[in-house]
Design a protein around this motif. Sequence first.
Motif, mmCIF file in Angstrom:
data_model
loop_
_atom_site.group_PDB
_atom_site.id
_atom_site.type_symbol
_atom_site.label_atom_id
_atom_site.label_comp_id
_atom_site.label_asym_id
_atom_site.label_seq_id
_atom_site.Cartn_x
_atom_site.Cartn_y
_atom_site.Cartn_z
ATOM 1 N N VAL A 55 3.747 86.113 0.942
ATOM 2 C CA VAL A 55 4.176 85.072 1.880
ATOM 3 C C VAL A 55 3.264 83.858 1.768
ATOM 4 O O VAL A 55 3.738 82.720 1.781
ATOM 5 C CB VAL A 55 4.200 85.626 3.324
ATOM 6 N N ASP A 56 1.959 84.079 1.641
ATOM 7 C CA ASP A 56 1.016 82.973 1.487
ATOM 8 C C ASP A 56 1.307 82.176 0.224
ATOM 9 O O ASP A 56 1.282 80.945 0.227
ATOM 10 C CB ASP A 56 -0.425 83.490 1.453
ATOM 11 N N GLU A 57 1.591 82.868 -0.874
ATOM 12 C CA GLU A 57 1.872 82.190 -2.132
ATOM 13 C C GLU A 57 3.181 81.407 -2.063
ATOM 14 O O GLU A 57 3.257 80.282 -2.564
ATOM 15 C CB GLU A 57 1.915 83.192 -3.276
ATOM 16 N N VAL A 58 4.194 81.970 -1.421
ATOM 17 C CA VAL A 58 5.473 81.276 -1.285
ATOM 18 C C VAL A 58 5.296 80.037 -0.409
ATOM 19 O O VAL A 58 5.830 78.963 -0.718
ATOM 20 C CB VAL A 58 6.559 82.220 -0.708
ATOM 21 N N PHE A 59 4.520 80.154 0.667
ATOM 22 C CA PHE A 59 4.273 79.007 1.537
ATOM 23 C C PHE A 59 3.573 77.893 0.759
ATOM 24 O O PHE A 59 3.947 76.721 0.858
ATOM 25 C CB PHE A 59 3.421 79.433 2.739
ATOM 26 N N ASP A 60 2.545 78.261 -0.025
ATOM 27 C CA ASP A 60 1.845 77.259 -0.830
ATOM 28 C C ASP A 60 2.785 76.593 -1.822
ATOM 29 O O ASP A 60 2.709 75.380 -2.048
ATOM 30 C CB ASP A 60 0.672 77.901 -1.582
ATOM 31 N N LEU A 61 3.684 77.359 -2.425
ATOM 32 C CA LEU A 61 4.646 76.815 -3.377
ATOM 33 C C LEU A 61 5.584 75.832 -2.693
ATOM 34 O O LEU A 61 5.837 74.739 -3.205
ATOM 35 C CB LEU A 61 5.437 77.949 -4.026
ATOM 36 N N VAL A 62 6.092 76.196 -1.511
ATOM 37 C CA VAL A 62 7.008 75.315 -0.781
ATOM 38 C C VAL A 62 6.300 74.028 -0.384
ATOM 39 O O VAL A 62 6.858 72.926 -0.528
ATOM 40 C CB VAL A 62 7.587 76.042 0.458
ATOM 41 N N VAL A 63 5.070 74.135 0.094
ATOM 42 C CA VAL A 63 4.313 72.930 0.478
ATOM 43 C C VAL A 63 4.093 72.047 -0.751
ATOM 44 O O VAL A 63 4.223 70.818 -0.671
ATOM 45 C CB VAL A 63 2.969 73.322 1.136
ATOM 46 N N GLY A 64 3.792 72.647 -1.881
ATOM 47 C CA GLY A 64 3.604 71.874 -3.101
ATOM 48 C C GLY A 64 4.875 71.161 -3.542
ATOM 49 O O GLY A 64 4.835 69.997 -3.964
ATOM 50 N N ILE A 65 6.004 71.835 -3.436
ATOM 51 C CA ILE A 65 7.280 71.215 -3.808
ATOM 52 C C ILE A 65 7.608 70.061 -2.876
ATOM 53 O O ILE A 65 8.036 68.991 -3.319
ATOM 54 C CB ILE A 65 8.416 72.272 -3.824
ATOM 55 N N VAL A 66 7.383 70.256 -1.577
ATOM 56 C CA VAL A 66 7.643 69.182 -0.610
ATOM 57 C C VAL A 66 6.748 67.980 -0.899
ATOM 58 O O VAL A 66 7.205 66.832 -0.887
ATOM 59 C CB VAL A 66 7.444 69.692 0.836
ATOM 60 N N ALA A 67 5.488 68.226 -1.183
ATOM 61 C CA ALA A 67 4.568 67.131 -1.493
ATOM 62 C C ALA A 67 5.011 66.403 -2.761
ATOM 63 O O ALA A 67 4.959 65.173 -2.837
ATOM 64 C CB ALA A 67 3.145 67.663 -1.662
ATOM 65 N N LEU A 68 5.475 67.135 -3.757
ATOM 66 C CA LEU A 68 5.955 66.526 -4.998
ATOM 67 C C LEU A 68 7.183 65.677 -4.749
ATOM 68 O O LEU A 68 7.275 64.529 -5.241
ATOM 69 C CB LEU A 68 6.271 67.611 -6.024
ATOM 70 N N VAL A 69 8.118 66.165 -3.959
ATOM 71 C CA VAL A 69 9.330 65.393 -3.652
ATOM 72 C C VAL A 69 8.963 64.132 -2.891
ATOM 73 O O VAL A 69 9.509 63.051 -3.155
ATOM 74 C CB VAL A 69 10.333 66.268 -2.846
ATOM 75 N N ILE A 70 8.039 64.221 -1.962
ATOM 76 C CA ILE A 70 7.616 63.048 -1.189
ATOM 77 C C ILE A 70 6.980 62.011 -2.119
ATOM 78 O O ILE A 70 7.239 60.813 -2.010
ATOM 79 C CB ILE A 70 6.659 63.453 -0.055
ATOM 80 N N GLU A 71 6.170 62.466 -3.052
ATOM 81 C CA GLU A 71 5.524 61.546 -3.995
ATOM 82 C C GLU A 71 6.540 60.880 -4.912
ATOM 83 O O GLU A 71 6.430 59.690 -5.228
ATOM 84 C CB GLU A 71 4.486 62.298 -4.842
ATOM 85 N N ILE A 72 7.531 61.642 -5.364
ATOM 86 C CA ILE A 72 8.530 61.089 -6.283
ATOM 87 C C ILE A 72 9.429 60.071 -5.571
ATOM 88 O O ILE A 72 9.743 59.010 -6.118
ATOM 89 C CB ILE A 72 9.375 62.223 -6.900
ATOM 90 N N THR A 73 9.845 60.407 -4.348
ATOM 91 C CA THR A 73 10.790 59.528 -3.640
ATOM 92 C C THR A 73 10.089 58.399 -2.903
ATOM 93 O O THR A 73 10.738 57.416 -2.539
ATOM 94 C CB THR A 73 11.619 60.320 -2.618
ATOM 95 N N GLY A 74 8.811 58.504 -2.657
ATOM 96 C CA GLY A 74 8.094 57.484 -1.876
ATOM 97 C C GLY A 74 7.440 56.532 -2.724
ATOM 98 O O GLY A 74 7.225 55.504 -3.001
#
Length: 50
Positions: A31-50
């Motif tokens: 669960v910890d690893e999946v949470f870290d992965l989701v947070v990383g993906i969200v941060a990447l999407v924010i960086e790409i779109t922002g």
Amino acid sequence: MGLVQIDVGEIAELGTQVAMHGAVRAGEMMVDEVFDLVVGIVALVIEITG
């Protein structure tokens, strides 16, 4: 010094407890690893779109 006597049922129960605790800990790690992965993906999407 007397011999330690352990009932066969207690040995089986101990094995079950150890297995359950191991499974719970593995689940927590996953669960910890999946949470870290989701947070990383969200941060990447924010960086790409922002």
